[in-house]
Scaffold this active site. Structure first.
Site, PDB file in Angstrom:
ATOM      1  N   MET A  85     110.979  78.354  80.985  1.00 25.20           N
ATOM      2  CA  MET A  85     112.174  79.213  80.988  1.00 25.20           C
ATOM      3  C   MET A  85     111.895  80.534  80.282  1.00 25.20           C
ATOM      4  SD  MET A  85     115.022  76.280  80.098  1.00 25.20           S
ATOM      5  CE  MET A  85     114.150  75.784  78.603  1.00 25.20           C
ATOM      6  N   GLY A  97     105.943  75.949  91.086  1.00 28.93           N
ATOM      7  CA  GLY A  97     104.763  75.106  91.140  1.00 28.93           C
ATOM      8  C   GLY A  97     104.976  73.792  91.849  1.00 28.93           C
ATOM      9  N   THR A 128     107.036  66.047  84.000  1.00 31.95           N
ATOM     10  CA  THR A 128     107.459  67.338  83.480  1.00 31.95           C
ATOM     11  C   THR A 128     106.664  68.486  84.083  1.00 31.95           C
ATOM     12  OG1 THR A 128     107.666  68.693  81.497  1.00 31.95           O
ATOM     13  CG2 THR A 128     105.951  67.013  81.473  1.00 31.95           C
ATOM     14  N   VAL A 157      87.363  41.836  90.727  1.00 30.96           N
ATOM     15  CA  VAL A 157      88.416  41.066  91.385  1.00 30.96           C
ATOM     16  C   VAL A 157      89.371  40.492  90.347  1.00 30.96           C
ATOM     17  CG1 VAL A 157      88.914  39.029  92.775  1.00 30.96           C
ATOM     18  CG2 VAL A 157      87.019  40.516  93.400  1.00 30.96           C
ATOM     19  N   ASP A 193     121.067  69.080  89.409  1.00 33.01           N
ATOM     20  CA  ASP A 193     120.704  70.404  88.914  1.00 33.01           C
ATOM     21  C   ASP A 193     120.061  71.210  90.033  1.00 33.01           C
ATOM     22  OD1 ASP A 193     121.587  69.953  86.394  1.00 33.01           O
ATOM     23  OD2 ASP A 193     119.621  69.732  85.460  1.00 33.01           O
ATOM     24  N   GLY A 215     115.669  68.299  87.201  1.00 29.61           N
ATOM     25  CA  GLY A 215     114.294  68.695  87.460  1.00 29.61           C
ATOM     26  C   GLY A 215     113.387  68.250  86.332  1.00 29.61           C
ATOM     27  N   GLY A 216     112.108  68.056  86.649  1.00 28.90           N
ATOM     28  CA  GLY A 216     111.142  67.670  85.619  1.00 28.90           C
ATOM     29  C   GLY A 216     111.482  66.343  84.988  1.00 28.90           C
ATOM     30  N   ASP A 217     111.450  66.305  83.658  1.00 29.60           N
ATOM     31  CA  ASP A 217     111.826  65.111  82.900  1.00 29.60           C
ATOM     32  C   ASP A 217     113.148  65.383  82.206  1.00 29.60           C
ATOM     33  OD1 ASP A 217     110.647  62.463  81.429  1.00 29.60           O
ATOM     34  OD2 ASP A 217     111.807  63.690  80.032  1.00 29.60           O
ATOM     35  N   LYS A 257     122.668  75.235  86.746  1.00 30.19           N
ATOM     36  CA  LYS A 257     122.731  76.221  85.670  1.00 30.19           C
ATOM     37  C   LYS A 257     121.720  77.302  86.031  1.00 30.19           C
ATOM     38  CE  LYS A 257     124.022  72.943  82.044  1.00 30.19           C
ATOM     39  NZ  LYS A 257     123.658  72.363  80.729  1.00 30.19           N
ATOM     40  N   PRO A 278     108.624  68.115  89.213  1.00 25.02           N
ATOM     41  CA  PRO A 278     108.477  69.571  89.127  1.00 25.02           C
ATOM     42  C   PRO A 278     108.918  70.361  90.349  1.00 25.02           C
ATOM     43  CG  PRO A 278     106.366  68.564  89.584  1.00 25.02           C
ATOM     44  CD  PRO A 278     107.312  67.427  89.340  1.00 25.02           C
TER      45      PRO A 278
END
Length: 423
Positions: free
Chosen positions: A344, A373, A290, A38, A207, A260-262, A229, A184
């Protein structure tokens, strides 16, 4: 009252309404009697408020001990004694001995110090509310000592605030830019702070890898700019993106740059921060989950596992081995025995596999490529390193996809939680 008790003192009726107040505890002594689970739950908020916390208990949990070792909490390693509450502004009593709790609460009453009794909420002079924070707003719920009900209502309110069903009274966001990592792919994997700032944006520069479902939640008047992109296709130039962020911020708008991601993991986010800083535009950075680690996790591939891998290397696959501009030492990677994660890298996967094998990585090293994913469209192809590129092509794998190479790929092969494709 017929029983002679005074409202707010030990023995008060459980249905008696509590008077909610926000305590400013910075630099003030708070004494906590007890050192169990607690107390472990209560300490973080007390420390965040700036309180000077003393824990009185012969033993404490490992988490409390860590706070003591870090110098954030003072520990008196013995049982409670009368006088321990001297100079305290606030007291929490949470031992497993009702007699000790009652004695400490009685001392607090004598000293006119508000006291929470975790074992019997209505017998203390204060009740700990179930709280949640949303930006700079703190919401507290007290249900007359019914902690489960308080927690349930708190959780419902937190969900309503995070989803936008309830307004927190936020004023207009100041002009500037927020670099937000969208995670992700699954829209639920954006951070709470990222989602909150996104909801306040005047302009969103997004993006193509940012979770598209998040854009559907935006307010009707929010301007959305497509800064995609596309791999091997059309794309907005980075200089143009930088100029857009600066232009909108200088026009007095709050801009959410949704990535996207980080933002900093092969996302060119720091380039955008530098451009804004040079232009005098304030920037808030919101880290994201990420895909380098979360996507393998969603495919039951732990990028590290005890006794299997002691290192992880994350590699950008946008340039082939041997390219004049490549900064990757493929020979060094080939000599490693741990995990290599390639982002990539779909188009050049054959070249990467050949470079690793030529540098000494066994051709039979387990490998996996995970497409989209964490989303409902996730697919996984597993094969030895020497065959992974061919198997991925046969399966029609397309970007975005994450490739994992190393023994960890086989660790979770028999416990898959999502549909996968074995070639």
């Amino acid at each position: 009252m017929t029983d002679g008790t005074v409202p707010g003192r030990p023995g008060a009726d459980a249905g008696e309404p509590a008077y909610l107040a926000g305590l400013r505890l910075r630099g003030r002594l708070v004494v906590v009697v007890g050192g169990g689970s607690v107390v472990q739950r209560r300490l973080p908020l007390l420390l965040d408020s700036g309180a000077l916390v003393t824990v009185v208990s012969p033993v404490v949990t490992a988490a409390v001990e860590a706070l003591v070792s870090a110098g954030r909490v003072r520990h008196v390693a013995r049982d409670y004694r009368p006088g321990d509450l001297a100079d305290a502004w606030y007291v929490i009593v949470a031992t497993d001995d009702p007699a000790v709790n009652a004695a400490a609460a009685a001392e607090a009453e004598e000293r006119r110090t508000f006291c929470v009794r975790s074992d019997a909420g209505t017998r203390g002079s204060a009740v700990t509310p179930a709280t949640t924070r949303h930006g700079d707003v703190t919401v507290g719920v007290v249900a007359h000592g019914d902690h489960r009900r308080s927690a349930a209502l708190r959780t419902a309110l937190r969900g309503a605030l995070q989803s936008g069903l309830a307004a927190a009274g936020d004023g207009p966001a100041r002009a500037g830019v927020a670099l937000i990592g969208g995670g992700p792919g699954d829209p639920e994997l954006i951070t709470v702070r990222g989602r909150r700032l996104l909801a306040r944006a005047d302009v969103v520069v997004a993006d193509h890898l940012a979770p598209a479902q998040l854009l559907a939640e935006l307010a009707p008047g929010t301007e959305v700019v497509d800064a995609s992109k596309l791999p091997y296709g059309r794309s907005m130039q980075q200089e143009q993106i930088n100029a857009l962020l600066i232009e909108h911020a200088r026009a007095g708008r709050f801009v959410a740059r949704l990535k996207g991601g980080d933002p900093y993991v092969f996302g060119r986010g720091f380039e955008e921060l530098l451009a804004c800083a040079d232009a005098g535009v304030p920037v808030t950075v919101v880290p994201g989950i990420t895909s380098a680690f979360s996507v393998p996790s969603a495919a039951d591939v732990p990028v590290t596992h005890r006794g299997v891998a002691h290192e992880v290397v994350v590699v950008s696959g946008h340039l082939p081995p041997g390219h004049a501009d490549s900064l990757v030492d493929w020979d060094a990677l080939g000599r490693l025995s741990g995990t290599v994660v390639i982002l990539m890298g779909v188009r050049r996967l054959q070249a990467f596999a050949e470079a690793l094998i030529a540098a000494g990585r066994p051709a039979g090293t387990p490998a996996a490529i995970i497409q989209e994913g964490t989303t409902a469209h996730q697919r996984v192809v597993r094969a030895p390193l020497s065959e992974i590129a061919r198997r991925a092509e046969e399966a029609g794998v397309r970007p975005p996809a994450v490739t994992v190479i190393g023994p960890v790929v086989d660790v979770g092969a028999s416990v898959r939680t999502r549909g996968s494709f074995d070639a």
